[in-house]
Design a protein around this motif. Structure first.
Motif, PDB file in Angstrom:
ATOM      1  N   UNK A 143       0.837  -1.205   0.000  1.00 54.22           N
ATOM      2  CA  UNK A 143       0.000   0.000   0.000  1.00 54.22           C
ATOM      3  C   UNK A 143       0.872   1.256   0.000  1.00 54.22           C
ATOM      4  N   UNK A 144       2.072   1.151   0.587  1.00 53.20           N
ATOM      5  CA  UNK A 144       3.016   2.273   0.560  1.00 53.20           C
ATOM      6  C   UNK A 144       3.508   2.564  -0.850  1.00 53.20           C
ATOM      7  N   UNK A 145       3.702   1.490  -1.614  1.00 52.04           N
ATOM      8  CA  UNK A 145       4.150   1.700  -3.008  1.00 52.04           C
ATOM      9  C   UNK A 145       3.070   2.426  -3.806  1.00 52.04           C
ATOM     10  N   UNK A 146       1.804   2.031  -3.552  1.00 53.14           N
ATOM     11  CA  UNK A 146       0.717   2.730  -4.243  1.00 53.14           C
ATOM     12  C   UNK A 146       0.625   4.185  -3.778  1.00 53.14           C
ATOM     13  N   UNK A 147       0.797   4.393  -2.470  1.00 52.10           N
ATOM     14  CA  UNK A 147       0.746   5.760  -1.942  1.00 52.10           C
ATOM     15  C   UNK A 147       1.837   6.625  -2.595  1.00 52.10           C
ATOM     16  N   UNK A 148       3.047   6.084  -2.675  1.00 47.24           N
ATOM     17  CA  UNK A 148       4.140   6.849  -3.297  1.00 47.24           C
ATOM     18  C   UNK A 148       3.822   7.184  -4.758  1.00 47.24           C
ATOM     19  N   UNK A 149       3.150   6.258  -5.435  1.00 47.68           N
ATOM     20  CA  UNK A 149       2.783   6.477  -6.840  1.00 47.68           C
ATOM     21  C   UNK A 149       1.772   7.626  -6.950  1.00 47.68           C
ATOM     22  N   UNK A 150       0.797   7.624  -6.045  1.00 47.16           N
ATOM     23  CA  UNK A 150      -0.227   8.688  -6.070  1.00 47.16           C
ATOM     24  C   UNK A 150       0.418  10.029  -5.734  1.00 47.16           C
ATOM     25  N   UNK A 151       1.270  10.018  -4.682  1.00 47.17           N
ATOM     26  CA  UNK A 151       1.950  11.268  -4.303  1.00 47.17           C
ATOM     27  C   UNK A 151       2.790  11.772  -5.474  1.00 47.17           C
ATOM     28  N   UNK A 152       3.517  10.847  -6.108  1.00 50.41           N
ATOM     29  CA  UNK A 152       4.376  11.225  -7.246  1.00 50.41           C
ATOM     30  C   UNK A 152       3.568  11.848  -8.370  1.00 50.41           C
ATOM     31  N   UNK A 153       2.378  11.307  -8.622  1.00 54.09           N
ATOM     32  CA  UNK A 153       1.530  11.847  -9.691  1.00 54.09           C
ATOM     33  C   UNK A 153       1.072  13.275  -9.363  1.00 54.09           C
ATOM     34  N   UNK A 154       1.083  13.603  -8.072  1.00 49.91           N
ATOM     35  CA  UNK A 154       0.738  14.981  -7.652  1.00 49.91           C
ATOM     36  C   UNK A 154       1.993  15.863  -7.566  1.00 49.91           C
ATOM     37  N   UNK A 155       3.138  15.302  -7.914  1.00 46.78           N
ATOM     38  CA  UNK A 155       4.392  16.071  -7.813  1.00 46.78           C
ATOM     39  C   UNK A 155       4.924  16.162  -6.393  1.00 46.78           C
ATOM     40  N   UNK A 156       4.435  15.291  -5.507  1.00 52.17           N
ATOM     41  CA  UNK A 156       4.875  15.293  -4.098  1.00 52.17           C
ATOM     42  C   UNK A 156       5.808  14.109  -3.840  1.00 52.17           C
ATOM     43  N   UNK A 157       6.744  14.310  -2.916  1.00 54.99           N
ATOM     44  CA  UNK A 157       7.546  13.169  -2.458  1.00 54.99           C
ATOM     45  C   UNK A 157       7.744  13.254  -0.949  1.00 54.99           C
ATOM     46  N   UNK A 158       8.169  12.120  -0.384  1.00 51.95           N
ATOM     47  CA  UNK A 158       8.299  12.018   1.078  1.00 51.95           C
ATOM     48  C   UNK A 158       9.365  12.929   1.653  1.00 51.95           C
ATOM     49  N   UNK A 159      10.440  13.163   0.884  1.00 45.56           N
ATOM     50  CA  UNK A 159      11.558  13.935   1.449  1.00 45.56           C
ATOM     51  C   UNK A 159      11.213  15.403   1.587  1.00 45.56           C
TER      52      UNK A 159
END
Ligand code: URA
Length: 198
Positions: A61-77
């Motif tokens: 589910x984290x991999x999917x979350x990162x994909x969604x965030x990435x599509x919004x131009x967001x990242x964890x760092x």
């Protein structure tokens, strides 16, 4: 200062025995991301992978979350901080019990006060019930801005629900697009993503 306070709080969580979830944990999962982020994501609690690694949302589910965030131009760092309602894994990935949520909630409240995000994203029913209202229904309120204390809150589906039910992905994407536009409005008008019209 904020970083130091978060580290101190994470040490308290590491030693916490406030509910029975501590009995079976491998690691506590305090949170991860930018302590100065304007977006705070709140999930349910650690699963198996998170319990092993001590980091939130590192499994499927984290991999999917990162994909969604990435599509919004967001990242964890840079753009987000990620935390959970409970910091220890509920055995067998069951939902945390109300008393477990209650026992852990003061830690999340302190994290929110330290991070001071502009936007809080609630991932799923447990986050919604834990932070806002035990009787609230995610299917009713998702995609609608709410206010909690001085924070703007967007409830949406949990990524693991999206993995089980692909039909909910379209709605979740609409919710994240609302966050994207709000972020442009409140934080950075130049923020962009090739996946969303600006
Ligand atoms: N699901 C959650 O709610 N939180 C995690 O950290 C991982 C999976």
């Amino acid at each position: 200062m904020v970083e130091k306070e978060l580290v101190l709080l994470s040490h308290k969580v590491k030693n916490c025995t406030n509910c029975d979830l501590h009995l079976k944990r491998t690691n506590t999962v305090f949170g991860a991301g930018n302590p100065f982020a304007e977006i705070l994501l709140i999930g349910e609690g650690p699963g198996r992978d998170e319990d092993i690694q001590g980091i939130p949302f590192v499994g499927k589910s984290g991999q999917l979350l990162d994909k969604i965030l990435g599509a919004c131009g967001f990242n964890r760092d840079e753009h987000v901080y990620i935390a959970n309602i409970v910091k220890c894994r509920p055995p067998g990935n069951r939902d945390p019990k109300p008393e477990e949520r209650e026992a852990c909630l003061p830690y999340l409240h302190q994290q929110i006060k330290l991070i001071q995000p502009k936007i809080i994203i609630l991932l799923g029913a447990t986050a919604l019930k834990g932070l806002i209202d035990p009787n609230a229904r995610i299917t009713r309120v998702r995609g609608k801005w709410m206010e909690w204390e001085e924070y703007l809150v967007m409830p949406t589906y949990h990524p693991s629900a999206l993995l089980r039910n692909a039909g909910q992905k379209k709605d979740a994407w609409e919710d994240f697009k609302m966050v994207y536009y709000k972020y442009r409005e409140l934080v950075d008008p130049t923020h962009s993503s090739p996946h969303i019209d600006s």
